[in-house]
Motif scaffolding. Structure first.
Motif, PDB file in Angstrom:
ATOM      1  N   ALA A  41      41.361  50.442  19.982  1.00 42.07           N
ATOM      2  CA  ALA A  41      41.138  48.755  19.176  1.00 42.07           C
ATOM      3  C   ALA A  41      40.002  49.128  18.070  1.00 42.07           C
ATOM      4  CB  ALA A  41      40.625  48.119  20.245  1.00 42.07           C
ATOM      5  N   VAL A  42      39.735  48.264  16.739  1.00 41.03           N
ATOM      6  CA  VAL A  42      39.258  47.266  15.722  1.00 41.03           C
ATOM      7  C   VAL A  42      37.967  46.871  16.890  1.00 41.03           C
ATOM      8  CG1 VAL A  42      37.815  46.967  13.679  1.00 41.03           C
ATOM      9  CG2 VAL A  42      40.442  48.439  14.100  1.00 41.03           C
ATOM     10  N   SER A  43      36.104  46.552  16.878  1.00 35.92           N
ATOM     11  CA  SER A  43      35.571  45.724  16.790  1.00 35.92           C
ATOM     12  C   SER A  43      34.699  45.280  15.817  1.00 35.92           C
ATOM     13  CB  SER A  43      34.191  46.263  17.819  1.00 35.92           C
ATOM     14  OG  SER A  43      33.242  45.662  18.275  1.00 35.92           O
ATOM     15  N   PHE A  44      34.861  44.193  15.293  1.00 37.13           N
ATOM     16  CA  PHE A  44      34.290  43.535  14.402  1.00 37.13           C
ATOM     17  C   PHE A  44      32.473  43.042  14.641  1.00 37.13           C
ATOM     18  CE2 PHE A  44      38.640  43.283  12.713  1.00 37.13           C
ATOM     19  CZ  PHE A  44      38.408  44.058  11.901  1.00 37.13           C
ATOM     20  N   ASN A  45      31.428  43.182  13.500  1.00 37.49           N
ATOM     21  CA  ASN A  45      30.519  42.334  14.096  1.00 37.49           C
ATOM     22  C   ASN A  45      30.228  41.728  12.085  1.00 37.49           C
ATOM     23  OD1 ASN A  45      29.348  42.549  15.946  1.00 37.49           O
ATOM     24  ND2 ASN A  45      28.738  44.920  15.478  1.00 37.49           N
ATOM     25  N   PHE A  46      29.403  40.550  11.978  1.00 35.72           N
ATOM     26  CA  PHE A  46      29.375  40.395  10.747  1.00 35.72           C
ATOM     27  C   PHE A  46      28.059  40.722  10.627  1.00 35.72           C
ATOM     28  CE2 PHE A  46      31.246  36.459  11.381  1.00 35.72           C
ATOM     29  CZ  PHE A  46      32.754  36.294  10.418  1.00 35.72           C
ATOM     30  N   HIS A  47      27.641  41.445   8.941  1.00 34.55           N
ATOM     31  CA  HIS A  47      26.409  42.315   8.894  1.00 34.55           C
ATOM     32  C   HIS A  47      25.190  41.356   9.059  1.00 34.55           C
ATOM     33  CE1 HIS A  47      23.587  44.020   6.536  1.00 34.55           C
ATOM     34  NE2 HIS A  47      22.925  43.106   5.886  1.00 34.55           N
ATOM     35  N   THR A  48      24.336  41.802   9.907  1.00 31.22           N
ATOM     36  CA  THR A  48      22.925  40.658  10.074  1.00 31.22           C
ATOM     37  C   THR A  48      21.974  40.983   9.622  1.00 31.22           C
ATOM     38  OG1 THR A  48      23.744  40.367  12.615  1.00 31.22           O
ATOM     39  CG2 THR A  48      21.224  40.672  11.832  1.00 31.22           C
ATOM     40  N   PRO A  49      21.533  40.402   8.362  1.00 32.18           N
ATOM     41  CA  PRO A  49      20.037  39.983   7.337  1.00 32.18           C
ATOM     42  C   PRO A  49      19.202  40.719   7.352  1.00 32.18           C
ATOM     43  CG  PRO A  49      21.187  38.187   7.358  1.00 32.18           C
ATOM     44  CD  PRO A  49      21.877  38.587   8.663  1.00 32.18           C
ATOM     45  N   TYR A  50      18.810  42.166   7.874  1.00 29.09           N
ATOM     46  CA  TYR A  50      17.676  41.752   7.508  1.00 29.09           C
ATOM     47  C   TYR A  50      17.484  41.992   6.263  1.00 29.09           C
ATOM     48  CZ  TYR A  50      17.803  44.712  12.354  1.00 29.09           C
ATOM     49  OH  TYR A  50      17.876  44.975  13.932  1.00 29.09           O
ATOM     50  N   PRO A  51      15.832  41.637   6.448  1.00 30.10           N
ATOM     51  CA  PRO A  51      15.159  41.647   5.037  1.00 30.10           C
ATOM     52  C   PRO A  51      15.514  42.577   3.792  1.00 30.10           C
ATOM     53  CG  PRO A  51      13.345  41.345   6.750  1.00 30.10           C
ATOM     54  CD  PRO A  51      14.981  41.776   7.205  1.00 30.10           C
ATOM     55  N   ASP A  52      15.633  43.729   4.043  1.00 30.96           N
ATOM     56  CA  ASP A  52      15.485  44.646   2.881  1.00 30.96           C
ATOM     57  C   ASP A  52      17.497  44.115   2.749  1.00 30.96           C
ATOM     58  OD1 ASP A  52      16.478  45.706   5.874  1.00 30.96           O
ATOM     59  OD2 ASP A  52      16.285  47.459   4.647  1.00 30.96           O
ATOM     60  N   THR A  53      17.942  43.740   3.562  1.00 24.27           N
ATOM     61  CA  THR A  53      19.233  43.959   3.252  1.00 24.27           C
ATOM     62  C   THR A  53      20.355  42.706   3.075  1.00 24.27           C
ATOM     63  OG1 THR A  53      20.207  43.991   5.407  1.00 24.27           O
ATOM     64  CG2 THR A  53      19.643  45.903   4.116  1.00 24.27           C
ATOM     65  N   LYS A  54      19.828  41.897   2.828  1.00 25.30           N
ATOM     66  CA  LYS A  54      19.604  39.968   2.494  1.00 25.30           C
ATOM     67  C   LYS A  54      21.182  40.412   1.465  1.00 25.30           C
ATOM     68  CE  LYS A  54      15.914  37.903   4.142  1.00 25.30           C
ATOM     69  NZ  LYS A  54      14.266  37.063   2.936  1.00 25.30           N
ATOM     70  N   GLU A  55      21.767  40.961   0.602  1.00 22.93           N
ATOM     71  CA  GLU A  55      22.675  40.198  -0.322  1.00 22.93           C
ATOM     72  C   GLU A  55      23.447  40.316  -0.012  1.00 22.93           C
ATOM     73  OE1 GLU A  55      21.489  44.515  -0.336  1.00 22.93           O
ATOM     74  OE2 GLU A  55      19.924  42.220  -0.230  1.00 22.93           O
ATOM     75  N   LEU A  56      23.844  41.631   1.513  1.00 25.00           N
ATOM     76  CA  LEU A  56      25.378  41.551   1.916  1.00 25.00           C
ATOM     77  C   LEU A  56      25.503  40.799   2.895  1.00 25.00           C
ATOM     78  CD1 LEU A  56      24.427  45.591   2.483  1.00 25.00           C
ATOM     79  CD2 LEU A  56      25.407  44.356   0.800  1.00 25.00           C
ATOM     80  N   ALA A  57      24.552  39.934   2.757  1.00 22.44           N
ATOM     81  CA  ALA A  57      25.246  39.062   4.139  1.00 22.44           C
ATOM     82  C   ALA A  57      26.292  37.821   4.034  1.00 22.44           C
ATOM     83  CB  ALA A  57      24.794  37.875   4.699  1.00 22.44           C
ATOM     84  N   LEU A  58      27.249  37.714   4.505  1.00 26.40           N
ATOM     85  CA  LEU A  58      28.582  36.766   3.914  1.00 26.40           C
ATOM     86  C   LEU A  58      27.698  34.845   3.607  1.00 26.40           C
ATOM     87  CD1 LEU A  58      31.643  38.588   6.273  1.00 26.40           C
ATOM     88  CD2 LEU A  58      30.459  38.241   3.772  1.00 26.40           C
ATOM     89  N   THR A  59      28.397  34.033   3.636  1.00 25.90           N
ATOM     90  CA  THR A  59      28.149  32.753   2.879  1.00 25.90           C
ATOM     91  C   THR A  59      29.431  32.092   4.237  1.00 25.90           C
ATOM     92  OG1 THR A  59      29.815  32.146   1.810  1.00 25.90           O
ATOM     93  CG2 THR A  59      28.263  33.071   1.172  1.00 25.90           C
ATOM     94  N   LYS A  60      29.208  30.947   4.908  1.00 28.84           N
ATOM     95  CA  LYS A  60      29.541  30.587   6.178  1.00 28.84           C
ATOM     96  C   LYS A  60      31.478  30.727   5.293  1.00 28.84           C
ATOM     97  CE  LYS A  60      30.126  25.849   8.760  1.00 28.84           C
ATOM     98  NZ  LYS A  60      29.354  24.603   8.546  1.00 28.84           N
ATOM     99  N   ASP A  61      31.683  30.314   4.784  1.00 31.21           N
ATOM    100  CA  ASP A  61      33.292  30.072   3.705  1.00 31.21           C
ATOM    101  C   ASP A  61      33.887  31.507   3.628  1.00 31.21           C
ATOM    102  OD1 ASP A  61      32.777  27.342   3.677  1.00 31.21           O
ATOM    103  OD2 ASP A  61      33.100  27.707   1.681  1.00 31.21           O
TER     104      ASP A  61
END
Length: 300
Positions: A185-205
């Protein structure tokens, strides 16, 4: 999953809900933060590059078991780099099973041979199609695919952190898992934005669009390990945090829920799907309960 193990988890869930208990059932031990990769979205690799000794890991296993933990994860860094006192990762998995942990899982980047049939699941990081995965992690995709084909068991589960770079490759990853005999199977997470990777976080949409695609794949019968009922909570980040039923041990330090709990404001932006699912499960959300039973008996 054995029927006796399932019954144990059901009884734990009932007691947790009825008596509002905060006892843990899932524990993670960080074997090392040493890693052979330097992934764009990772904030916890090679900070110390220390490989924690076997005697310490054994003590942490004992501590978690006595606390009531019965689902155990070994994480890194890269777990297959761990070696101490003549012991390797496989020895830890076997020992954890002998101690009485009911489910023992390992998280890996997949760049090492996958000879670990004793693990219930090997959660293997695949972060998109070949191009996006290599963009995030370096040119290792082909090596990983060869290791999966040569794996000695069919206990592999892809583990994808969805971010700005790979958000359009969800279907590619699921279809790749579907056609590989050693992947369940595949297990998904959304990126959790640690301070040095904030630019990778998704918007709500963007999260909503991803959930729509994942939901469609589930409806098509594709092997997805996540719960549809938890998706609205992930999109809106309105699930309860922290998850008191999950703990992490790293270098003798016990943290509730995860290592990110010490970063101010990060809990409110949590992208860990299992945290949402577990907190909702132990809040007694019926749809989540039914989906958990269906999913765990299918893939674990």
């Amino acid at each position: 999953m054995k029927k006796s193990d399932l019954n144990y988890f059901i009884k734990f869930g009932i007691k947790t809900f009825l008596f509002r208990q905060k006892k843990p059932i899932l524990g993670t031990i960080i074997l090392t933060d040493k890693c052979n990769l330097h992934c764009k979205h990772c904030s916890v690799n090679n900070i110390t590059a220390i490989v924690h000794p076997y005697s310490q890991i054994k003590s942490e296993m004992d501590t978690l078991y006595k606390m009531g933990v019965r689902i155990l994860f070994f994480c890194g860094g890269e777990t297959f780099l761990w070696e101490s006192e003549g012991k390797r990762l496989r020895d830890l998995v076997i020992e954890a099973k002998q101690m009485g942990f009911l489910i023992v899982n390992v998280v890996t980047n997949g760049t090492f041979p996958l000879d670990l049939p004793e693990a219930d699941l090997i959660l293997l990081s695949i972060d998109g199609d070949k191009d996006k995965h290599n963009d995030i992690r370096g040119p290792v995709y082909d090596t990983i695919m060869k290791n999966i084909e040569a794996a000695t068991s069919d206990n592999i589960c892809f583990y994808m952190a969805i971010n700005k770079i790979n958000k359009n490759t969800i279907s590619d990853v699921v279809h790749t898992a579907h056609k590989m005999k050693n992947v369940r199977a595949v297990s998904f997470n959304f990126h959790t934005p640690y301070p040095d990777t904030k630019e990778l976080a998704l918007t709500k949409d963007e999260k909503a669009e991803c959930c729509k695609e994942i939901s469609k794949l589930i409806d098509e019968g594709m092997p997805v390990f996540n719960l549809k009922s938890s998706m609205p909570y992930l999109i809106n980040n309105n699930f309860p945090t922290p998850c008191y039923q999950c703990v992490v041990m790293e270098n003798g330090k016990l943290s509730v829920c995860g290592r990110c709990i010490d970063v101010p404001g990060l809990c409110e932006q949590c992208g860990y799907w299992f945290v949402a699912e577990y907190t909702l499960l132990f809040k007694g959300k019926l749809k989540v309960i039914f989906e958990v039973l269906k999913t765990y008996t299918k893939f674990v």
